[in-house]
Design a protein around this motif. Structure first.
Motif, PDB file in Angstrom:
ATOM      1  N   LEU B  33       0.879  -1.227  -0.009  1.00 44.71           N
ATOM      2  CA  LEU B  33       0.005   0.130   0.067  1.00 44.71           C
ATOM      3  C   LEU B  33       0.915   1.271  -0.006  1.00 44.71           C
ATOM      4  O   LEU B  33       0.552   2.247  -0.642  1.00 44.71           O
ATOM      5  N   SER B  86      -8.806   7.813  -0.078  1.00 45.68           N
ATOM      6  CA  SER B  86      -9.874   6.717   0.034  1.00 45.68           C
ATOM      7  C   SER B  86      -9.349   5.494  -0.160  1.00 45.68           C
ATOM      8  O   SER B  86      -9.584   4.255   0.360  1.00 45.68           O
ATOM      9  N   THR B  87      -8.692   5.312  -1.360  1.00 43.24           N
ATOM     10  CA  THR B  87      -8.021   3.915  -1.784  1.00 43.24           C
ATOM     11  C   THR B  87      -7.207   3.369  -0.716  1.00 43.24           C
ATOM     12  O   THR B  87      -7.328   1.984  -0.232  1.00 43.24           O
ATOM     13  N   LEU B  90      -9.176   2.238   2.529  1.00 40.56           N
ATOM     14  CA  LEU B  90      -9.959   1.120   2.190  1.00 40.56           C
ATOM     15  C   LEU B  90      -9.174  -0.076   2.167  1.00 40.56           C
ATOM     16  O   LEU B  90      -9.399  -1.251   2.838  1.00 40.56           O
ATOM     17  N   GLY B  91      -7.965   0.016   1.609  1.00 39.48           N
ATOM     18  CA  GLY B  91      -6.603  -1.163   1.453  1.00 39.48           C
ATOM     19  C   GLY B  91      -6.464  -1.415   2.860  1.00 39.48           C
ATOM     20  O   GLY B  91      -6.337  -2.555   3.222  1.00 39.48           O
ATOM     21  N   ILE B  94      -8.906  -3.557   4.652  1.00 41.74           N
ATOM     22  CA  ILE B  94      -8.963  -4.755   3.985  1.00 41.74           C
ATOM     23  C   ILE B  94      -7.613  -5.515   4.846  1.00 41.74           C
ATOM     24  O   ILE B  94      -8.086  -6.934   5.246  1.00 41.74           O
ATOM     25  N   VAL B  95      -6.655  -4.905   4.933  1.00 46.69           N
ATOM     26  CA  VAL B  95      -5.477  -5.407   5.472  1.00 46.69           C
ATOM     27  C   VAL B  95      -5.562  -5.958   7.006  1.00 46.69           C
ATOM     28  O   VAL B  95      -5.331  -7.082   7.566  1.00 46.69           O
TER      29      VAL B  95
END
Lengths: 494, 115
Positions: B33, B86-87, B90-91, B94-95
């Protein structure tokens, strides 16, 4: 009065409904709202279809700012064609979601799923209607971020990894598209697609323009899962909740094929993009490789969802093949397949959703003898499978017919061999499931049904709609074929 | 071509390659990321550099200044930064869920568990 604002309502409606779902915080109510919005959205897109067909191209200035400065929404025949596909798939798939989604997503997260669904719809519709290159990037990211969320929302822990992988690939893809938009802005000084198209002849044959084209094609190739860049797709389709795979398979990749067509024809201009044949030869090579690779790997899969995912890669190859032929007939064939593949794949995926609903598994080995227990369901899969193979009187036959006709017109005999050979491979992988469900019933492994489940009426209804559509568009293909021909004609005249 | 004149673009290319390399080479998902972030930042610099004219000022209408830098790339990049954040958010979310589900944030180990 309101009819002149339909282009923006198309995008705004699901965008407003998305936070309402979060406020509702309740699965059933959110579903009702989402379904209502999707059907309204479908109604709007059919009104827009009428408007475009009678009055020609609609140009809508967002917020009243006129086009070179403000954001323009531009709707032509290609736009409404895609709007109808996306909205139709979204509305009918959502009907089916009512019964199957509670099995695959925990109940306290249901409203979040519907929120993500609406945001994804907003993004996809926005990508289609916008006439502004940067606005397109923003909508791509709205659609992508919400689809990562939708994939990761399931109960299966593997979906998290699939979502992360998709996030990494997708972000790189979107960034490449952003670089391309930036380079285009640097050479033309504008972001409006039509404006860029008119100014590009001044800077033709510059290295910046070629770089922009390369970045764009690679970026959109990742997003559309075009063959060598497809690695995220099998995991994303097979581990996500099955209704999500259905929706993604029916819409996302097709919207990015649309973006590819839109950029090649309405921004770069066909002559620039083709660049003396290198570009479309390259596309054609990847398309053929993708068709063979996807069909071959589909044969080796045991999970039905994964099988369909690999078959999707092959089918995307067909669409790309149509575009790469660089003729009007080829482009029309590609567009016909965009439409037909949407109904074929959604029908197949919906039958898998129903199978998972009853049997809790999509492994072909465990599903042996299914036809005895659920004869109608297996025949629904069989009919849509025949359509995928391209048997006459189904939708799949129409697209393969036009593809072969277009390849012969351009004198590519080899392509016909590829198309026919991959249809043979399709017979093999569809046969795998048919054999297991119809002929293996005597062996020991019999599938266990969940008898306590209520009949999923809505799910069966939406499945039936798509299966009937497969046959209907196989018998009377005048709607999509005529529309696709008109679109191809318009794009080549431009 | 003089090096200093294209200095910004060299930085963009180098940062972009560093970012991509981290995404491809590192097994740690958080580092991936970070790589994505460096990659995106390089694109931001690319846009901002394109808008700058030597000696240009902010686009404010007065008698003294007549040479303006284009403000549009800045506006675009503000949007792109929001998208990037935002990416990343969100990443990272999820991690965190991956860590709860698999007990690790290592790419290879997660793949082994899945198979």
């Amino acid at each position: 009065m309101i009819s002149s604002h339909l282009p923006v309502l198309q995008v705004i409606l699901p965008l407003i409904a998305a936070p309402l779902c979060v406020i509702l915080r309740q699965g059933t109510l959110s579903w009702l709202l989402t379904t209502l919005v999707c059907f309204m959205s479908l109604a709007i897109s059919s009104c827009l279809y009428d408007q475009v067909m009678t009055e020609g191209v609609i140009s809508y200035a967002l917020g009243g700012w006129l086009s070179p400065w403000g954001i323009e929404y531009r709707l032509d025949k290609l736009t409404v064609f895609m709007l109808l596909i996306v909205n139709g798939v979204a509305a009918i798939v959502l009907l089916g979601a009512r019964s199957s989604i509670p099995n695959e997503i925990s109940s306290d997260r249901l409203y979040l799923f519907y929120t993500a669904f609406l945001l994804n719809l907003t993004g996809l519709l926005g990508v289609i209607v916008t006439g502004d290159a940067f606005n397109l990037f923003v909508f791509i990211e709205i659609a992508s971020l919400s689809s990562y969320a939708m994939i990761s929302i399931g109960r299966d822990r593997r979906c998290l990894y699939a979502a992360f992988k998709y996030l990494i690939f997708g972000t790189i893809g979107a960034s490449f598209i952003l670089i391309s938009v930036g380079l285009l802005y640097a050479v033309t000084g504008t972001l409006n697609m039509n404006d860029i198209f008119q100014r590009l002849p001044d800077v033709e044959n510059t290295r910046t323009l070629t770089t922009a084209l390369v970045f764009f094609v690679v970026g959109v190739g990742i997003k559309a899962a075009i063959f060598p860049l497809h690695l995220w797709l099998p995991d994303a389709y097979s581990y996500s909740p099955s209704i999500v795979s259905t929706f993604l398979a029916g819409t996302t990749t097709k919207v990015f094929i649309y973006v590819l067509i839109r950029f090649i024809f309405s921004i770069f201009g066909y002559d620039t993009a083709i660049n003396g044949g290198t570009f479309n030869n390259l596309l054609m090579m990847f398309a053929c490789a993708g068709i063979l690779y996807g069909s071959y790997l589909a044969i080796k899969q045991d999970s039905l969802k994964r099988l369909l995912a690999y078959s999707s890669i092959a089918q995307l190859g067909y669409m790309l093949l149509g575009i790469s032929l660089a003729t009007e007939a080829g482009l029309a064939a590609g567009l016909i397949h965009v439409f037909n593949h949407a109904i074929i794949k959604v029908a197949l995926f919906l039958s898998v959703v129903t199978i998972i609903f009853y049997c809790k598994t999509d492994s072909i080995i465990q599903l042996a003898g299914l036809a005895k227990k659920l004869p109608l369901l297996t025949s629904a899969f069989l009919v849509s499978g025949l359509s995928l193979i391209g048997v006459p009187m189904t939708a799949g036959f129409i697209s393969k017919w036009y593809l072969i006709k277009a390849s012969l017109q351009s004198g590519y005999w080899g392509l016909v061999v590829v198309i026919v050979f991959s249809s043979v491979l399709a017979i093999i992988y569809i046969w795998k499931f048919i054999e297991a469900s119809y002929f293996k019933s005597s062996e020991k492994e019999l599938v266990a049904l969940n008898e306590d489940q209520k009949t999923p009426c809505l799910l069966l209804f939406s499945l039936a709609l798509f299966v009937i559509a497969n046959i209907y568009f196989g018998l009377d293909s005048s709607f999509n074929v005529e529309l696709a021909n008109a679109i191809a004609n318009d794009l080549f005249r431009k | 071509m003089d090096f200093l004149g294209t200095f910004n673009y060299w930085v963009v290319v180098i940062l972009m390659m560093i970012g991509l390399y981290i995404v491809i080479a590192h097994q740690n998902l958080v580092k991936k990321l970070i790589g994505i972030n460096i990659f995106q930042t390089s694109i931001f610099i690319l846009f901002i550099s394109m808008g700058k004219i030597t000696g240009g000022t902010a686009p404010i209408l007065n008698e003294v200044n007549t040479l303006y830098s284009s403000p549009l790339p800045h506006v675009l990049i503000l949007t792109a930064i929001v998208v990037g954040i935002s990416t990343t958010a969100l990443g990272l979310a999820i991690v965190i869920r991956l860590y709860h589900a698999f007990g690790t944030v290592d790419d290879d180990e997660i793949q082994q568990e899945i198979e």
